[in-house]
Enzyme design. Sequence first.
Site, short mmCIF file in Angstrom:
data_model
loop_
_atom_site.label_atom_id
_atom_site.label_comp_id
_atom_site.label_asym_id
_atom_site.label_seq_id
_atom_site.Cartn_x
_atom_site.Cartn_y
_atom_site.Cartn_z
N ILE A 134 0.84 -1.21 0.00
CA ILE A 134 0.00 0.00 0.00
C ILE A 134 0.87 1.25 0.00
O ILE A 134 0.51 2.27 -0.57
CB ILE A 134 -0.88 0.11 1.27
CG1 ILE A 134 -1.56 -1.21 1.59
CG2 ILE A 134 -1.89 1.21 1.13
CD1 ILE A 134 -2.23 -1.18 2.96
N THR A 193 5.10 2.80 0.55
CA THR A 193 6.53 2.64 0.84
C THR A 193 7.02 3.96 1.37
O THR A 193 7.09 4.94 0.63
CB THR A 193 7.33 2.31 -0.44
OG1 THR A 193 6.56 1.43 -1.23
CG2 THR A 193 8.65 1.70 -0.11
N LYS A 242 9.77 6.14 4.17
CA LYS A 242 11.19 6.12 4.48
C LYS A 242 11.47 5.11 5.59
O LYS A 242 12.48 4.45 5.60
CB LYS A 242 11.63 7.51 4.95
CG LYS A 242 12.11 8.38 3.80
CD LYS A 242 12.95 9.52 4.31
CE LYS A 242 12.14 10.36 5.29
NZ LYS A 242 12.55 11.73 5.44
N GLU A 243 10.54 5.00 6.52
CA GLU A 243 10.79 4.15 7.67
C GLU A 243 10.01 2.85 7.65
O GLU A 243 10.30 1.96 8.43
CB GLU A 243 10.46 4.91 8.97
CG GLU A 243 11.44 5.99 9.27
CD GLU A 243 10.77 7.34 9.39
OE1 GLU A 243 9.54 7.39 9.31
OE2 GLU A 243 11.49 8.33 9.56
N VAL A 270 7.28 0.00 5.29
CA VAL A 270 6.53 -0.44 4.11
C VAL A 270 5.25 -1.05 4.65
O VAL A 270 5.28 -1.80 5.62
CB VAL A 270 7.31 -1.51 3.33
CG1 VAL A 270 6.60 -1.86 2.04
CG2 VAL A 270 8.72 -1.05 3.05
N VAL A 271 4.13 -0.68 4.03
CA VAL A 271 2.86 -1.20 4.51
C VAL A 271 2.23 -2.09 3.44
O VAL A 271 2.14 -1.70 2.28
CB VAL A 271 1.89 -0.05 4.90
CG1 VAL A 271 0.56 -0.61 5.41
CG2 VAL A 271 2.52 0.86 5.95
N ASP A 291 3.17 13.42 15.27
CA ASP A 291 3.28 13.53 13.81
C ASP A 291 1.88 13.66 13.24
O ASP A 291 1.53 13.05 12.24
CB ASP A 291 4.00 12.29 13.25
CG ASP A 291 4.42 12.50 11.79
OD1 ASP A 291 4.42 13.66 11.33
OD2 ASP A 291 4.71 11.50 11.11
#
Length: 516
Positions: free
Chosen positions: A259, A261, A263-264, A266-267, A405
């Site tokens: 779904i 990508t 920086k920290e 990946v989903v 955040d």
Amino acid sequence: MDSVGVAAAAPDAGPGPAWQSKCPWGTPSTTSISCSLADVMSEQLAKELQLEEENAAFPEVVAAAEGPFITGENIDTSSDLMLAQMLQMEFDREYDAQLRREEKKINGDSKVSISFENYRKVHPYDSDSSEDEVDWQDTRHDPYRADKPTTTPKRGFIGKGKDITTKHDEVVCGRKNTARMENFAPEFQVGDGIGMDLKLSNQVFNALKQHAYSEERRSARLHEKKEHSTAEKAVDPKTRLLLYKMVNSGMLETITGCISTGKESVVFHAYGGKSATEDKVIPPECAIKVFKTTLNEFKNRDKYIKDDYRFKDRFSKLNPRKIIRMWAEKEMHNLTRMQNAGIPCPQVVILKKHVLVMSFIGQDQVPAPKLKDVTLSSEDMKKAYYQILNMMQQLYRECNLVHADLSEYNMLWHDGKVWLIDVSQSVEPTHPHGLEFLFRDCRNVSQFFQKGGVAEALNERELFNAVSGLNITADNEVDFQAEIEALEKMNEDHVQNHGKKLSTFSSDGDPPIYDE
Ligand code: ADP
Ligand code: MN
């Protein structure tokens, strides 16, 4: 006598040595069934046996997975090389574990010990032996809540009068040095110096420290090389193995694709399968957040975790891989707190190392849009605003958290309401920068809704006071920020002087409830 440690826990290990039950190839025929040649050649039977062995290898597995192994365009499962690597890795780890057990057996209680270290296949930094595996699946217990910082006395001595001992005392100092070895990377084997009351001179300690650091750097370099040699955008072999196990156990039906990508992380999206336990229901659709094990991106996030007293003690002792697991752990605990407060957010399904599985916000593989990507009617916009205001207050007061955040990027619009996601960096309000983070969140929210035409939207300062219950009166941003920092400093001083944090910032009573 239990010489095999954790592996002994496997329930149906059979008569063979228990460690074999952890082997990916399982225990060689534990039950003696006499069978015909046709049976031996039967592919069906082979498959069944294979499944049986896998189930024994991963005891949590109950339901047999008939469905596809990870499918979808984004995950290449056809690669024999990859599968071979994964199996080899399992094998190597198994081999090392066996070596360790041999070592233990031979050494016994003897004061002189031998080490097979040099024969190990997996470098200590790469070894992820299940012995140290902590999954924190039991989300009822939040291990960070109770931890309060302790202070060391500023004066350099203890005792009174004649019995005074200064920190320069040789014996005390030697013992301290021995204890300080515990701060070396966990893989650096320091032995039981404390147990035998070893007193290390400063000179020896410093030499050891130097060695520990260069060893750490060396393995970090090795590690980096390996990380970069595998497809960087996709997942590394270890993660793949974790995902594989989830599908293989039947907990997930299929992993359909990626779904997001970032920086920290990946989903991935996945269809949920069957749970191993009756009381747990796997959502029909899941999101799998894989925290990237490439370490560089996490460096600039240190400040969120390093100063968080919940993690302070653990932080300095951990290697980078474990720190990344802590992000995943943190996200899990924060989501659980939010869930308990009734804030719309993904529900935690399971945490395995740096892989967090949660319920999917969206439908039929389509994730709910981020607030920044959706066009809302002015009525919905106003509704969303008040909902967020409420959620921010709940987060602060009931969950004792600041999102840190919060913006239109981390809020999803689904089912006519706003869902909060991405809380791995969330901190408690008394974090040394907690209020600054809250102010930044307020600024994002305030600006978004003011631009979006919500006339009722408070400005960032009003919002900050409304959420925190503080009553900062400064009428411009600079002064306001200065007051925030002064409060944070006061809290830090309090920590220094009293060894514990204020439970909350002093306020003029409960914050006003803003509602429609
Ligand atoms: P990052 O740190 O990469 O921003 P996020 O947790 O924000 O990580 O996830 C990245 C994106 O993945 C989100 O913007 C959202 O689109 C999607 N996503 C994450 N979690 C879920 C979920 N539970 N359900 C649906 N989509 C999700
Ligand atoms: Mn995000």
